[in-house]
Scaffold this motif. Structure first.
Motif, PDB file in Angstrom:
ATOM      1  N   GLY A 117       0.786  -1.224   0.000  1.00 23.11           N
ATOM      2  CA  GLY A 117       0.000   0.000   0.000  1.00 23.11           C
ATOM      3  C   GLY A 117       0.817   1.272   0.000  1.00 23.11           C
ATOM      4  N   ILE A 174      -9.590  11.251  14.766  1.00 26.74           N
ATOM      5  CA  ILE A 174      -9.004  11.729  13.518  1.00 26.74           C
ATOM      6  C   ILE A 174      -9.949  11.423  12.354  1.00 26.74           C
ATOM      7  CG2 ILE A 174      -7.088  11.418  11.915  1.00 26.74           C
ATOM      8  CD1 ILE A 174      -5.331  10.851  14.436  1.00 26.74           C
ATOM      9  N   LEU A 175     -10.531  10.237  12.371  1.00 28.31           N
ATOM     10  CA  LEU A 175     -11.507   9.906  11.334  1.00 28.31           C
ATOM     11  C   LEU A 175     -12.705  10.853  11.391  1.00 28.31           C
ATOM     12  CD1 LEU A 175     -11.539   5.997  11.386  1.00 28.31           C
ATOM     13  CD2 LEU A 175     -10.782   7.462   9.515  1.00 28.31           C
ATOM     14  N   TYR A 229     -12.023  14.113   9.510  1.00 26.91           N
ATOM     15  CA  TYR A 229     -12.132  14.057   8.046  1.00 26.91           C
ATOM     16  C   TYR A 229     -13.566  13.789   7.622  1.00 26.91           C
ATOM     17  CZ  TYR A 229      -7.069  14.292   7.828  1.00 26.91           C
ATOM     18  OH  TYR A 229      -5.767  14.722   7.947  1.00 26.91           O
ATOM     19  N   GLU A 230     -14.266  12.963   8.383  1.00 24.89           N
ATOM     20  CA  GLU A 230     -15.667  12.690   8.072  1.00 24.89           C
ATOM     21  C   GLU A 230     -16.479  13.987   8.094  1.00 24.89           C
ATOM     22  OE1 GLU A 230     -16.917   9.670   7.306  1.00 24.89           O
ATOM     23  OE2 GLU A 230     -18.983  10.365   7.106  1.00 24.89           O
ATOM     24  N   PHE A 274      -8.662  14.694   0.529  1.00 28.48           N
ATOM     25  CA  PHE A 274      -8.654  13.930   1.770  1.00 28.48           C
ATOM     26  C   PHE A 274      -7.693  12.771   1.682  1.00 28.48           C
ATOM     27  CE2 PHE A 274     -12.937  15.752   1.737  1.00 28.48           C
ATOM     28  CZ  PHE A 274     -12.775  16.547   2.850  1.00 28.48           C
ATOM     29  N   PRO A 275      -6.726  12.760   2.524  1.00 29.35           N
ATOM     30  CA  PRO A 275      -5.768  11.652   2.496  1.00 29.35           C
ATOM     31  C   PRO A 275      -6.470  10.375   2.908  1.00 29.35           C
ATOM     32  CG  PRO A 275      -5.471  12.968   4.468  1.00 29.35           C
ATOM     33  CD  PRO A 275      -6.502  13.662   3.644  1.00 29.35           C
ATOM     34  N   ALA A 276      -6.197   9.309   2.207  1.00 29.08           N
ATOM     35  CA  ALA A 276      -6.831   8.039   2.526  1.00 29.08           C
ATOM     36  C   ALA A 276      -6.273   7.491   3.830  1.00 29.08           C
ATOM     37  CB  ALA A 276      -6.606   7.031   1.412  1.00 29.08           C
ATOM     38  N   VAL A 277      -5.006   7.707   4.025  1.00 29.13           N
ATOM     39  CA  VAL A 277      -4.369   7.243   5.236  1.00 29.13           C
ATOM     40  C   VAL A 277      -3.608   8.402   5.836  1.00 29.13           C
ATOM     41  CG1 VAL A 277      -2.574   5.753   6.180  1.00 29.13           C
ATOM     42  CG2 VAL A 277      -4.168   4.872   4.472  1.00 29.13           C
ATOM     43  N   GLY A 278      -3.809   8.611   7.106  1.00 27.08           N
ATOM     44  CA  GLY A 278      -3.219   9.795   7.724  1.00 27.08           C
ATOM     45  C   GLY A 278      -1.895   9.552   8.401  1.00 27.08           C
ATOM     46  N   ARG A 279      -1.450   8.327   8.345  1.00 26.04           N
ATOM     47  CA  ARG A 279      -0.246   8.007   9.089  1.00 26.04           C
ATOM     48  C   ARG A 279       0.966   8.533   8.382  1.00 26.04           C
ATOM     49  NH1 ARG A 279       1.816   3.368  12.681  1.00 26.04           N
ATOM     50  NH2 ARG A 279      -0.049   3.933  13.747  1.00 26.04           N
ATOM     51  N   GLU A 328      -2.063  17.659   8.306  1.00 24.39           N
ATOM     52  CA  GLU A 328      -2.340  16.329   8.821  1.00 24.39           C
ATOM     53  C   GLU A 328      -1.675  16.081  10.166  1.00 24.39           C
ATOM     54  OE1 GLU A 328      -1.879  12.343   6.740  1.00 24.39           O
ATOM     55  OE2 GLU A 328      -2.056  13.769   5.093  1.00 24.39           O
ATOM     56  N   SER A 331     -15.453   6.215   6.259  1.00 25.49           N
ATOM     57  CA  SER A 331     -14.386   6.279   7.256  1.00 25.49           C
ATOM     58  C   SER A 331     -14.229   4.901   7.869  1.00 25.49           C
ATOM     59  CB  SER A 331     -14.731   7.282   8.361  1.00 25.49           C
ATOM     60  OG  SER A 331     -14.819   8.592   7.828  1.00 25.49           O
ATOM     61  N   VAL A 345      -3.499  -4.768   4.266  1.00 26.47           N
ATOM     62  CA  VAL A 345      -3.726  -3.501   3.578  1.00 26.47           C
ATOM     63  C   VAL A 345      -5.067  -3.596   2.878  1.00 26.47           C
ATOM     64  CG1 VAL A 345      -2.959  -2.039   1.683  1.00 26.47           C
ATOM     65  CG2 VAL A 345      -1.288  -3.062   3.231  1.00 26.47           C
ATOM     66  N   VAL A 387     -12.787   7.463   0.522  1.00 23.91           N
ATOM     67  CA  VAL A 387     -12.851   6.788   1.821  1.00 23.91           C
ATOM     68  C   VAL A 387     -11.561   7.027   2.607  1.00 23.91           C
ATOM     69  CG1 VAL A 387     -13.174   4.574   2.983  1.00 23.91           C
ATOM     70  CG2 VAL A 387     -14.310   5.003   0.791  1.00 23.91           C
ATOM     71  N   SER A 388     -11.699   7.448   3.851  1.00 18.62           N
ATOM     72  CA  SER A 388     -10.533   7.601   4.726  1.00 18.62           C
ATOM     73  C   SER A 388     -10.311   6.305   5.475  1.00 18.62           C
ATOM     74  CB  SER A 388     -10.760   8.709   5.760  1.00 18.62           C
ATOM     75  OG  SER A 388     -11.185   9.893   5.147  1.00 18.62           O
ATOM     76  N   VAL A 389      -9.082   5.841   5.470  1.00 22.89           N
ATOM     77  CA  VAL A 389      -8.757   4.633   6.217  1.00 22.89           C
ATOM     78  C   VAL A 389      -7.627   4.944   7.180  1.00 22.89           C
ATOM     79  CG1 VAL A 389      -7.886   2.275   6.096  1.00 22.89           C
ATOM     80  CG2 VAL A 389      -9.402   3.122   4.313  1.00 22.89           C
ATOM     81  N   ARG A 390      -7.783   4.525   8.394  1.00 25.44           N
ATOM     82  CA  ARG A 390      -6.655   4.552   9.315  1.00 25.44           C
ATOM     83  C   ARG A 390      -6.412   3.146   9.786  1.00 25.44           C
ATOM     84  NH1 ARG A 390      -4.486   9.366  10.599  1.00 25.44           N
ATOM     85  NH2 ARG A 390      -3.424   8.416  12.355  1.00 25.44           N
TER      86      ARG A 390
END
Lengths: 233, 233
Positions: free
Chosen positions: A42, A200-201, A204-205, A228-233, B8, B172, B180, B187-190
């Motif tokens: 990913g 955090i979700l 963004y939501e 919107f970043p898909a993953v914020g890490r 972020e 979310s 992964v 869609v936001s994924v953490r």
DNA sequence: CAGTGTGAACCTTTTCACAGCA
DNA sequence: TGCTGTGAAAAGGTTCACACTG
């Protein structure tokens, strides 16, 4: 061991590559390109190549990486050629779940002791283990050569438990309690906060909802949603 | 709502400040300086001031920040002035633990549904809830206006569950499965990976052990131990 | 005068783009 | 020819330091 320092960001991704490689090895593939590994992990392929280059030149130009060899190298770099005995403090919901979590054992982390302060929990069986008292933490660390402590207590108790862990000689702590813990610079702490991730979700939501409200209004919202970043890490 | 985009990295720290402010409000303090807030959140004061400046100019020079007011602003920015209904997929160890986790409710996240595929689990009671079947995920999302989905399944099942969540309209997702997942850009994924965190700790632990081996050898290791970051995030 | 708000410097990380090698 | 390994550029994040203000 390995020469130059591996950047923190890269260390954080090595477990990702490791998982992808384990899956891949199971399928019997002999080699893999950075492109394919990137998809499985990913991330993008440039990142994979840069990351792996910190471990050494393990690829073959025009071909890719040998799966088995790279797997070994990543394992070695992460220190996973040995088993790591783990102690869990806090036998509540989360402590229970982690004690029973098969994923740890599969990856070389053995939960060898669980401690709590609640007399109602001390003595309880969890899997093969019996919950010990927090006062016996140091003894358990010694006896089982524990290297990593996991804190699953309520937030209020976290600092006290961390202090005991450090006093017992632990220098690596994984903290699930919703609290900041202070330890000396020789101790590595990583924090996993479940509520934080949801918060955090929620952020963004909320923004998405706000954007949509605008979009469904008069003017077409031409701004791309992919802001919107898909993953914020 | 709030104007310029909040970085972020800052969004990731807002929950930290929020928690510190909640604790602080409980003690009755009326104002707080960036220095004190920083200590409570485990970061430095310059970062606190920069971060908060993205939300607006809520401080008073020479004084600090009004605790109650700042608390409100951080909550608003994170979208926590409303409740967020959450659905959990996977009623195993972790799904159970999260369903019962009080911290979620306290922070405005209500677990309104749990689903699984295992016939042995469907129908089981967890707290006030009854485990539903994965096939009823979309219905549950509709019925409870679910906004956030949490994946607590084994890795193999994660992608399928994510697909169902997205099809049901969720945008979310918090993923605890060691896999992964691929979803659209809307869609936001953490991701929270428990083993990954231990593996990162193992890396630093290993390096410390290696360094010590050198230090206890002939020449004094003059290199500073503080080359190890206390927190890797 | 204590403490915020913020440009500017600095450092880390990501991405690009391509030389070099099997 | 295809894919790695890596300098160089770009982006993002952190820290410094101080002007400014209540």
């Amino acid at each position: 061991m390995s020469q130059r320092p591996v950047p923190e960001a890269t260390v954080g991704r090595l477990p990702l590559y490791l998982r992808a490689l384990v899956d891949l090895a199971a399928t019997g593939e002999a080699t893999i390109s950075s492109e394919t590994l990137a998809a499985a992990a990913g991330v993008n392929s440039a990142k994979v190549r840069k990351d792996l280059s910190f471990l050494g030149s393990y690829g073959t130009r025009g071909v890719g990486y040998d799966v088995a060899y790279l797997l070994h190298q990543v394992r070695r770099e992460l220190g996973l050629t040995q088993d790591w005995p783990v102690l869990i403090a806090g036998a509540g919901n989360l402590g229970h779940a982690l004690s029973n979590y098969r994923g740890f054992g599969q990856r070389g982390f053995r939960v060898v002791a669980i401690v709590d302060v609640d007399p109602g929990k001390v003595g309880e069986r969890i899997g093969d283990l019996r919950v010990g008292h927090l006062d016996d933490l140091a003894a358990a660390v010694d006896e089982h050569q524990v290297a990593i402590g996991v804190i699953c207590t309520p937030g209020e108790a976290a600092q006290g438990v961390a202090d005991r862990m450090v006093a017992a000689g632990l220098r690596s702590i994984l903290n699930f309690a919703p609290a900041v813990i202070n330890v000396g610079p020789e101790v590595s702490v990583r924090k996993v906060d479940l509520s934080t991730e949801l918060q955090i979700l929620a952020y963004y939501e909320q923004r998405k909802a706000a954007l949509e409200a605008v979009a469904s209004g008069a003017e077409a919202a031409s701004a791309s949603l992919s802001a919107f970043p898909a993953v914020g890490r």
